[in-house]
Design a protein around this motif. Structure first.
Motif, PDB file in Angstrom:
ATOM      1  N   GLY A 228     -70.369  64.952   6.386  1.00 35.47           N
ATOM      2  CA  GLY A 228     -71.242  64.216   7.287  1.00 35.47           C
ATOM      3  C   GLY A 228     -70.868  62.764   7.441  1.00 35.47           C
ATOM      4  N   LYS A 255     -75.889  65.888  12.627  1.00 36.99           N
ATOM      5  CA  LYS A 255     -75.915  67.346  12.707  1.00 36.99           C
ATOM      6  C   LYS A 255     -77.295  67.850  13.106  1.00 36.99           C
ATOM      7  CE  LYS A 255     -72.441  67.789   9.028  1.00 36.99           C
ATOM      8  NZ  LYS A 255     -72.137  68.370   7.713  1.00 36.99           N
ATOM      9  N   ARG A 260     -74.571  72.046  12.801  1.00 38.12           N
ATOM     10  CA  ARG A 260     -73.537  71.753  13.792  1.00 38.12           C
ATOM     11  C   ARG A 260     -73.558  70.278  14.169  1.00 38.12           C
ATOM     12  NH1 ARG A 260     -75.540  76.773  15.883  1.00 38.12           N
ATOM     13  NH2 ARG A 260     -76.986  75.568  17.164  1.00 38.12           N
ATOM     14  N   ILE A 261     -72.369  69.707  14.336  1.00 43.04           N
ATOM     15  CA  ILE A 261     -72.279  68.301  14.729  1.00 43.04           C
ATOM     16  C   ILE A 261     -72.688  68.152  16.195  1.00 43.04           C
ATOM     17  CG2 ILE A 261     -70.684  66.393  15.166  1.00 43.04           C
ATOM     18  CD1 ILE A 261     -69.137  67.189  12.712  1.00 43.04           C
TER      19      ILE A 261
END
Length: 299
Positions: A228, A255, A260-261
């Motif tokens: 992250g 995220k 998910r980014i």
């Protein structure tokens, strides 16, 4: 008398003397506006002319269009479907009648001959419910307005921070395209905001090692997905005129709930005018300090 002043009541009956009796009784106890209709069709027309009707008292036994049919049509229209309806009837007292009345949208019913106190109590009950609902709606609207003002203030505060922060801010989508920049980033790169939006980050960024120059969306992105965030690195911005601007660069992945980014936040500090003291440049430093790369401003 100001009891329930401001409310509007529609009474519907095909007999004029019944309308007169109802109107006289209601006006004796309440200061409400009263509309009268002598048929179901007339009632529907009045509701279209007066969208602010609060309650309908509707006779069931009427020629051509009875109370059930009238109520059914009223409930089909968006503007009238939520108006409470109290049925009046002299003939139907069975449970089957009650169920049919409720099925077409009635909230209550009364039997003829009308008992004065019962009628007034019924009307008062629904007016009180309407008052409470309106008070609640006003309170909710006030809370929404207050919350909206708080959010607008917070948004403006955040916008001011982004506007005036000394570091360059770039927000990327997961594909590495620039979706937001602050004025400092525009000034550092000598691009307009409009020019930068949609550009690939690789067009304006390079890491110090040649082999890393094209890896912005490669190796480091894998680390972003895992952790992250990445620590600050020394890199360069590529300005519009090709100048290399030394920067201290950090990047963080935002995220969603599934991991998910959704966005990549990049912050860059302009290191122009700073120089690095490498190992052995300052013998007065301790061994531990000498092993670090420290950026100091040039004198």
């Amino acid at each position: 008398m100001s009891r329930y002043s401001g409310f509007k009541l529609l009474i519907v009956d095909d007999h004029a003397h019944n309308l007169f009796t109802l109107r006289t009784l209601i006006q004796t106890h309440m200061d409400v506006a009263i509309l009268e209709a002598i048929s179901g069709r007339d009632a529907i027309d009045l509701t279209l002319e007066h969208p602010d009707i609060d309650l309908i008292i509707l006779d069931v036994q009427m020629p051509e269009m009875d109370g059930f049919q009238t109520a059914s049509l009223l409930k089909l229209r968006k503007r009238t479907r939520d108006i409470p309806i109290i049925f009046l009837t002299a003939a139907f007292k069975s449970e089957e009648f009650q169920q049919r009345g409720y099925a077409v949208g009635a909230v209550d019913y009364l039997l003829k001959p009308i008992e004065d106190n019962q009628l007034i109590n019924k009307i008062s009950t629904y007016f009180r419910l309407i008052e409470k609902e309106r008070d609640l709606n006003r309170r909710l609207e006030q809370l929404v307005a207050e919350r909206t003002a708080e959010l607008a203030k917070a948004h403006q505060s955040l916008a001011n921070i982004i506007e005036y922060m000394g570091e360059a801010l770039l927000v990327l989508n997961p594909e590495g395209e620039i979706k937001m920049v602050n004025p400092t980033a525009c000034a550092m790169l000598d691009y307009s905001e409009q020019d930068l939006l949609g550009m690939a980050i690789g067009d304006v960024f390079e890491e110090e090692a040649d082999e890393q120059a094209g890896a912005f969306m490669g190796t480091w992105l894998e680390a972003l997905i895992r952790t992250g965030a990445l620590r600050q690195i020394e890199a360069r911005f590529i300005a519009k005129d090709g100048r290399r601007v030394p920067i201290l660069f950090s990047r963080t992945a935002v995220k969603d709930g599934d991991g998910r980014i959704t966005d990549i936040i990049c912050i860059a500090k302009n290191m122009t005018g700073y120089t690095r003291l490498d190992d052995g440049e300052d013998e007065g430093h301790s061994a531990a300090q000498a092993t670090q790369s420290v950026a100091l401003p040039r004198s």
